[in-house]
Write a protein that holds these residues in place. Structure first.
Motif, mmCIF file in Angstrom:
data_model
loop_
_atom_site.group_PDB
_atom_site.id
_atom_site.type_symbol
_atom_site.label_atom_id
_atom_site.label_comp_id
_atom_site.label_asym_id
_atom_site.label_seq_id
_atom_site.Cartn_x
_atom_site.Cartn_y
_atom_site.Cartn_z
ATOM 1 N N ARG A 158 -0.416 11.319 31.806
ATOM 2 C CA ARG A 158 0.495 12.459 32.358
ATOM 3 C C ARG A 158 -0.025 12.578 33.832
ATOM 4 O O ARG A 158 -1.358 12.703 34.151
ATOM 5 C CB ARG A 158 0.112 13.586 31.449
ATOM 6 C CG ARG A 158 0.622 14.894 32.004
ATOM 7 C CD ARG A 158 0.270 16.160 31.160
ATOM 8 N NE ARG A 158 -1.157 16.241 31.196
ATOM 9 C CZ ARG A 158 -1.972 16.905 32.482
ATOM 10 N NH1 ARG A 158 -1.467 17.296 33.133
ATOM 11 N NH2 ARG A 158 -3.433 16.920 32.213
ATOM 12 N N VAL A 159 0.682 12.757 34.642
ATOM 13 C CA VAL A 159 0.465 13.082 36.303
ATOM 14 C C VAL A 159 0.283 14.596 36.081
ATOM 15 O O VAL A 159 0.876 15.340 35.611
ATOM 16 C CB VAL A 159 1.761 12.916 36.950
ATOM 17 C CG1 VAL A 159 1.473 13.233 38.258
ATOM 18 C CG2 VAL A 159 2.345 11.499 37.065
ATOM 19 N N ASN A 160 -1.072 14.896 36.647
ATOM 20 C CA ASN A 160 -1.621 16.249 37.295
ATOM 21 C C ASN A 160 -1.001 16.676 38.325
ATOM 22 O O ASN A 160 -1.202 16.293 39.253
ATOM 23 C CB ASN A 160 -3.038 16.191 37.107
ATOM 24 C CG ASN A 160 -3.601 17.538 37.605
ATOM 25 O OD1 ASN A 160 -2.916 18.440 37.167
ATOM 26 N ND2 ASN A 160 -4.867 17.566 37.977
ATOM 27 N N THR A 161 0.189 17.573 37.951
ATOM 28 C CA THR A 161 0.997 18.023 39.126
ATOM 29 C C THR A 161 0.217 19.184 39.875
ATOM 30 O O THR A 161 0.724 19.529 41.052
ATOM 31 C CB THR A 161 2.322 18.847 38.507
ATOM 32 O OG1 THR A 161 1.820 19.649 37.662
ATOM 33 C CG2 THR A 161 3.148 17.715 38.102
ATOM 34 N N LEU A 162 -0.891 19.583 39.761
ATOM 35 C CA LEU A 162 -1.866 20.236 40.421
ATOM 36 C C LEU A 162 -2.365 19.630 41.884
ATOM 37 O O LEU A 162 -2.840 20.121 42.682
ATOM 38 C CB LEU A 162 -3.023 21.046 39.688
ATOM 39 C CG LEU A 162 -2.727 21.855 38.512
ATOM 40 C CD1 LEU A 162 -3.871 22.408 37.788
ATOM 41 C CD2 LEU A 162 -2.055 22.935 39.091
ATOM 42 N N LYS A 163 -2.371 18.089 41.565
ATOM 43 C CA LYS A 163 -3.218 17.171 42.549
ATOM 44 C C LYS A 163 -2.278 16.112 43.089
ATOM 45 O O LYS A 163 -2.567 15.426 44.042
ATOM 46 C CB LYS A 163 -4.446 16.879 41.706
ATOM 47 C CG LYS A 163 -5.499 17.952 41.988
ATOM 48 C CD LYS A 163 -6.678 17.165 41.753
ATOM 49 C CE LYS A 163 -7.895 18.089 41.964
ATOM 50 N NZ LYS A 163 -9.342 17.528 41.741
ATOM 51 N N ALA A 164 -1.131 15.903 42.430
ATOM 52 C CA ALA A 164 -0.217 14.652 42.744
ATOM 53 C C ALA A 164 1.096 14.479 42.232
ATOM 54 O O ALA A 164 1.425 15.583 41.405
ATOM 55 C CB ALA A 164 -1.161 13.348 42.078
#
Length: 431
Positions: A158-164
């Protein structure tokens, strides 16, 4: 180690698993500690042999005419090692540390096709006592679903949308053949390794250290997305475990509002602190494990209560194949009581107008749709939400068809959706 020696080592590990009723991961770790000369490639190949044999235990035992450790490993070897039956026969040369020559019956078993009239539990590689549940869940598709649960699983992130962004992570992991998942808009998939190859250790990558992604099955990602954790909400992750869903909520909420992470077991919660720091999740409050009084003080407070309920784990058999052979009717009965208990607890935490999301990593109807029906009968103030409508609202795309055939809850399976087996039901509190 020579290939024949790897087969012999896998037989030793499988013997430990069968005769001492030990988890495969523990038996493999013990073997590795007592055989320090074995390299990482050797250990991976031996693990592939053991896990593939466990994935297809019923069908291999039928082909080989035996469910002994030797028969299971030899029968799994061609596919697990990416070689032919003739290659396996040649490898069994009886040399030092290698497997002894195969008997005529063993050689014949390697090439024996599965008969069309075999029972579903043999062709589908699931416990015979679960045949009724598989039939109720999947009908004519029971074998296909069992076969899908008996294959190696891909590695989902799962892509961490807080950072990437997903594009950023895809580029960082392109050397592993990373690709976008079909259903989750924040998911990335690395295909399952074939033959004797091993899955990459993505957690050793710089991108993981920077908090760009977390390992999480696509089905689990979808459960978190469907929950509807929006900015500024008050959210309770009731069975938080190691915190994978809490991390997903923090990203969906853009670090606003509050996520309370609770679990009854300290050892389950312990990894969450490092993960939160790495992910940059600042709106998650980790509650003391087992603090029922502290939890009760928050009753009727939450916009969203997420219940990742204890279950049989039948949806995760691709990753934990030995678990399906250790599962018993008594285990399932105990989990059903646990689920009812946690649902009763969760009901008190949802504020009027809020919602509860009930999730299991199971494909058994008695743990899923039947538990939701029981709960709604006991709590008239809760009503199931049509998951199709919710999918369109939360994910902005057409919802997949549930294997249950209705819209009350979404049953994801490896055969139909390419995910682990997950059940997701969304319940609204009206009063």
């Amino acid at each position: 180690m020579r290939p024949g020696a790897r087969i012999q080592a896998a037989i030793e590990v499988m013997t430990d698993v069968i005769e001492r009723h030990r988890p495969a991961s523990v038996a493999l770790a013990d073997w590795g500690r007592s055989h320090r000369f074995a390299g990482s490639g050797d250990r991976a190949a031996i693990g592939n042999l053991v896990y593939d044999a466990l994935r297809r235990r019923n069908s291999i035992a039928w082909k080989m005419g035996s469910d002994s450790a030797r028969a299971l490993i030899v029968g799994a070897a061609p596919e697990a090692m990416g070689v032919t039956a003739a290659d396996v026969i040649a490898l069994a040369d009886g040399s030092t540390h290698s497997i002894s020559p195969l008997s005529e019956l063993e050689q014949a078993g390697l090439d024996r096709p599965l008969s069309d009239d075999l029972p579903a539990h043999i062709k589908g590689d699931f416990p015979e006592w679960l045949s009724g549940e598989f039939d109720r869940a999947f009908g004519a598709c029971a074998v296909a679903e069992g076969e899908a649960l008996a294959r190696r699983a891909p590695l989902d992130l799962r892509v961490n949308t807080l950072k990437a962004t997903r594009e950023k992570v895809l580029k960082a992991l392109e050397k592993y053949g990373a690709e976008a998942t079909l259903l989750s808009p924040v998911g990335i998939r690395i295909p399952a390794p074939q033959g004797g190859k091993r899955a990459p250790n993505v957690e050793a990558e710089t991108a993981h250290g920077k908090g760009w992604f977390e390992v999480q099955d696509e089905g689990s990602q979808l459960a978190a997305l469907l929950a509807g954790a929006r900015p500024r909400l008050q959210v309770l992750d009731l069975c938080a475990g190691a915190g994978g869903k809490s991390l997903a909520f923090a990203a969906s909420m853009q670090n606003t509002g509050q996520v309370y992470a609770y679990d009854s077991e300290k050892t389950q919660l312990r990894p969450i602190f490092e993960r939160l720091k790495r992910a940059g999740a600042r709106n998650v409050q980790v509650m003391d494990a087992g603090d029922a009084a502290g939890l009760d003080a928050l009753s009727d407070r939450f916009d969203l209560v997420f219940v990742d309920a204890p279950c049989s784990g039948s949806g995760t058999w691709r990753r934990r194949p030995d678990a399906k052979w250790r599962l018993s009717p008594e285990n399932v009965a105990a989990r059903l009581e646990d689920q009812k208990s946690v649902l009763q607890m969760a009901a008190k935490m949802v504020k009027p107008g809020g919602r509860m999301v009930y999730v299991t990593c199971s494909i058994l109807p008695q743990e899923n749709s039947e538990q939701v029906r029981w709960f709604c009968a006991e709590h008239e103030g809760f009503t199931p939400i049509n998951y199709v409508d919710e999918w369109q609202q939360q994910l902005g795309s057409d919802a997949p068809v549930s294997s249950t055939g209705d819209n009350v809850g979404l049953q994801l399976t490896p055969a139909r959706h390419g995910t682990d087996g997950f059940y997701i039901s969304i319940l609204s509190r009206n009063t």
